[in-house]
Design a protein around this motif. Structure first.
Motif, PDB file in Angstrom:
ATOM      1  N   ALA A 161      -1.001  11.844  -7.284  1.00  0.00           N
ATOM      2  CA  ALA A 161      -0.258  10.671  -7.430  1.00  0.00           C
ATOM      3  C   ALA A 161       1.109  10.743  -8.192  1.00  0.00           C
ATOM      4  O   ALA A 161       2.073  10.447  -7.706  1.00  0.00           O
ATOM      5  N   VAL A 162       1.063  11.673  -9.282  1.00  0.00           N
ATOM      6  CA  VAL A 162       2.176  11.983 -10.137  1.00  0.00           C
ATOM      7  C   VAL A 162       3.097  12.791  -9.152  1.00  0.00           C
ATOM      8  O   VAL A 162       4.432  12.416  -9.171  1.00  0.00           O
ATOM      9  N   PHE A 163       2.710  13.703  -8.437  1.00  0.00           N
ATOM     10  CA  PHE A 163       3.550  14.712  -7.708  1.00  0.00           C
ATOM     11  C   PHE A 163       4.078  13.630  -6.289  1.00  0.00           C
ATOM     12  O   PHE A 163       5.297  14.107  -6.192  1.00  0.00           O
ATOM     13  N   TYR A 164       3.388  12.716  -5.909  1.00  0.00           N
ATOM     14  CA  TYR A 164       3.902  12.177  -4.744  1.00  0.00           C
ATOM     15  C   TYR A 164       4.978  11.104  -5.288  1.00  0.00           C
ATOM     16  O   TYR A 164       5.817  10.886  -4.626  1.00  0.00           O
ATOM     17  N   LEU A 165       4.953  10.568  -6.368  1.00  0.00           N
ATOM     18  CA  LEU A 165       5.773   9.691  -6.948  1.00  0.00           C
ATOM     19  C   LEU A 165       6.998  10.428  -7.360  1.00  0.00           C
ATOM     20  O   LEU A 165       8.087   9.962  -6.912  1.00  0.00           O
ATOM     21  N   GLN A 166       6.993  11.622  -8.032  1.00  0.00           N
ATOM     22  CA  GLN A 166       7.994  12.238  -8.134  1.00  0.00           C
ATOM     23  C   GLN A 166       8.888  12.717  -7.029  1.00  0.00           C
ATOM     24  O   GLN A 166      10.051  12.765  -6.767  1.00  0.00           O
ATOM     25  N   ALA A 167       8.169  13.174  -6.073  1.00  0.00           N
ATOM     26  CA  ALA A 167       8.672  13.533  -4.603  1.00  0.00           C
ATOM     27  C   ALA A 167       9.229  12.244  -3.772  1.00  0.00           C
ATOM     28  O   ALA A 167      10.199  12.566  -3.049  1.00  0.00           O
ATOM     29  N   SER A 168       8.967  11.130  -4.376  1.00  0.00           N
ATOM     30  CA  SER A 168       9.591   9.872  -3.921  1.00  0.00           C
ATOM     31  C   SER A 168      10.584   9.569  -4.839  1.00  0.00           C
ATOM     32  O   SER A 168      11.247   8.390  -4.469  1.00  0.00           O
ATOM     33  N   GLY A 169      11.038  10.203  -5.610  1.00  0.00           N
ATOM     34  CA  GLY A 169      12.275   9.948  -6.436  1.00  0.00           C
ATOM     35  C   GLY A 169      11.985   9.141  -7.736  1.00  0.00           C
ATOM     36  O   GLY A 169      12.853   8.319  -8.275  1.00  0.00           O
ATOM     37  N   ILE A 170      10.869   9.024  -8.150  1.00  0.00           N
ATOM     38  CA  ILE A 170      10.297   8.199  -9.406  1.00  0.00           C
ATOM     39  C   ILE A 170       9.839   9.056 -10.565  1.00  0.00           C
ATOM     40  O   ILE A 170       9.045  10.071 -10.354  1.00  0.00           O
ATOM     41  N   SER A 171      10.423   8.929 -11.526  1.00  0.00           N
ATOM     42  CA  SER A 171      10.147   9.459 -12.628  1.00  0.00           C
ATOM     43  C   SER A 171       9.046   9.047 -13.589  1.00  0.00           C
ATOM     44  O   SER A 171       8.733   7.852 -13.633  1.00  0.00           O
ATOM     45  N   VAL A 172       8.197  10.062 -13.816  1.00  0.00           N
ATOM     46  CA  VAL A 172       6.826   9.742 -14.387  1.00  0.00           C
ATOM     47  C   VAL A 172       6.769  10.015 -15.818  1.00  0.00           C
ATOM     48  O   VAL A 172       7.057  11.186 -16.399  1.00  0.00           O
ATOM     49  N   THR A 173       6.467   9.185 -16.637  1.00  0.00           N
ATOM     50  CA  THR A 173       6.233   9.117 -18.274  1.00  0.00           C
ATOM     51  C   THR A 173       4.904   8.952 -18.564  1.00  0.00           C
ATOM     52  O   THR A 173       4.063   7.831 -18.193  1.00  0.00           O
ATOM     53  N   VAL A 174       4.301   9.976 -19.545  1.00  0.00           N
ATOM     54  CA  VAL A 174       3.018   9.868 -19.955  1.00  0.00           C
ATOM     55  C   VAL A 174       2.977   9.257 -21.511  1.00  0.00           C
ATOM     56  O   VAL A 174       3.720   9.893 -22.186  1.00  0.00           O
ATOM     57  N   ALA A 175       2.157   8.176 -21.533  1.00  0.00           N
ATOM     58  CA  ALA A 175       1.829   7.931 -22.921  1.00  0.00           C
ATOM     59  C   ALA A 175       0.775   8.544 -23.688  1.00  0.00           C
ATOM     60  O   ALA A 175      -0.301   8.912 -23.480  1.00  0.00           O
ATOM     61  N   THR A 176       1.290   9.327 -24.637  1.00  0.00           N
ATOM     62  CA  THR A 176       0.232  10.030 -25.318  1.00  0.00           C
ATOM     63  C   THR A 176       0.851  10.541 -26.851  1.00  0.00           C
ATOM     64  O   THR A 176       2.088  10.548 -27.065  1.00  0.00           O
ATOM     65  N   GLU A 177      -0.299  10.607 -27.622  1.00  0.00           N
ATOM     66  CA  GLU A 177       0.252  10.901 -28.978  1.00  0.00           C
ATOM     67  C   GLU A 177       0.496  12.342 -29.139  1.00  0.00           C
ATOM     68  O   GLU A 177       1.042  12.748 -30.088  1.00  0.00           O
TER      69      GLU A 177
END
Length: 244
Positions: A161-177
């Protein structure tokens, strides 16, 4: 408004799967034999349905009816495919916001997050087919009905899903310590997605690696982490603050 949330019996569950019901999980008695049980197991594998093999005592606790060794939980909502969700949102909104939940397992946390997502204008929630909290009556109640308002898509793997969103022009940010970047150092004014992880282990390493950004919340006390639904609320409202 709400569909039944449980069905039982081998043939009934098989028919529900074939009818396209949104089944969250199937509980199968350990050691179950016979043609119908083999047919059910084949359908579960083919459809990628989450299933657990349990002792009969577990099934007896779930229902007082004649379960014949099988109980299925049916979601009270219908799910989207990832492609349909993303395409519909992009067509209708200039600056979309998505929320991905990486194997979040607590139904009440899930419900609270859906409620916050609705309040913060999230356009769609994406969860994994296996290992994710189901949408149950408790989820609906905790969400204050928001589960009927925010579209939810199921995928085989969050990383895909991350790859698909990125290919659709959407930046992905992960919440992590596991990052040095503070949430307040990132910009969320463009189309974006936030990934929140499981209560116990956070976001999967492969998903973190695939993301465009990682971010953490500043922790000023002695306790090292927040409840995931609270942390999710902070992340989403930072997006809202920047976009207002």
């Amino acid at each position: 408004m709400e569909k039944p949330t449980q069905i039982y019996g081998l043939r009934a569950v098989i028919e529900a799967i074939n009818a396209g019901e949104a089944i969250d999980k199937v509980f199968i008695q350990k050691g179950l034999k016979g043609d119908l049980s083999r047919e059910l197991e084949g359908l579960i594998r083919k459809k990628g349905i989450n299933a657990s093999y349990v002792p009969p005592e577990k099934l007896n606790r779930l229902t007082k009816n004649n379960h014949q060794g099988v109980i299925a939980n049916i979601s009270p909502i219908s799910f989207y495919t990832l492609e349909t969700l993303v395409e519909q949102v992009i067509e209708n909104k200039k600056n979309p916001l998505f929320l991905l939940l990486d194997q979040l397992s607590d139904v009440r946390n899930f419900g609270a997050i859906i409620r916050t997502a609705e309040c913060t204008g999230v356009d769609g929630i994406i969860i994994q087919k296996k290992g994710a909290a189901p949408v149950t009556a408790d989820t609906i109640k905790t969400s204050a009905g928001a589960a009927f308002k925010v579209p939810i898509a199921k995928v085989d793997h969050i990383k895909d899903a991350v790859f698909y969103l990125q290919a659709s022009g959407i930046s992905v940010t992960v919440a992590t310590e596991k990052t040095n970047t503070n949430i307040y150092d990132l910009a969320f004014n463009e189309p974006c997605a936030i990934v929140m992880g499981a209560e116990d282990k956070g976001v999967s390493p492969s998903v973190i690696k695939a993301a465009d950004h990682t971010a953490k919340l500043p922790m000023l006390g002695e306790i090292g982490s927040l409840n995931v639904s609270v942390a999710c609320g902070v992340f989403l409202y930072e997006v809202v603050r920047q976009r207002m």
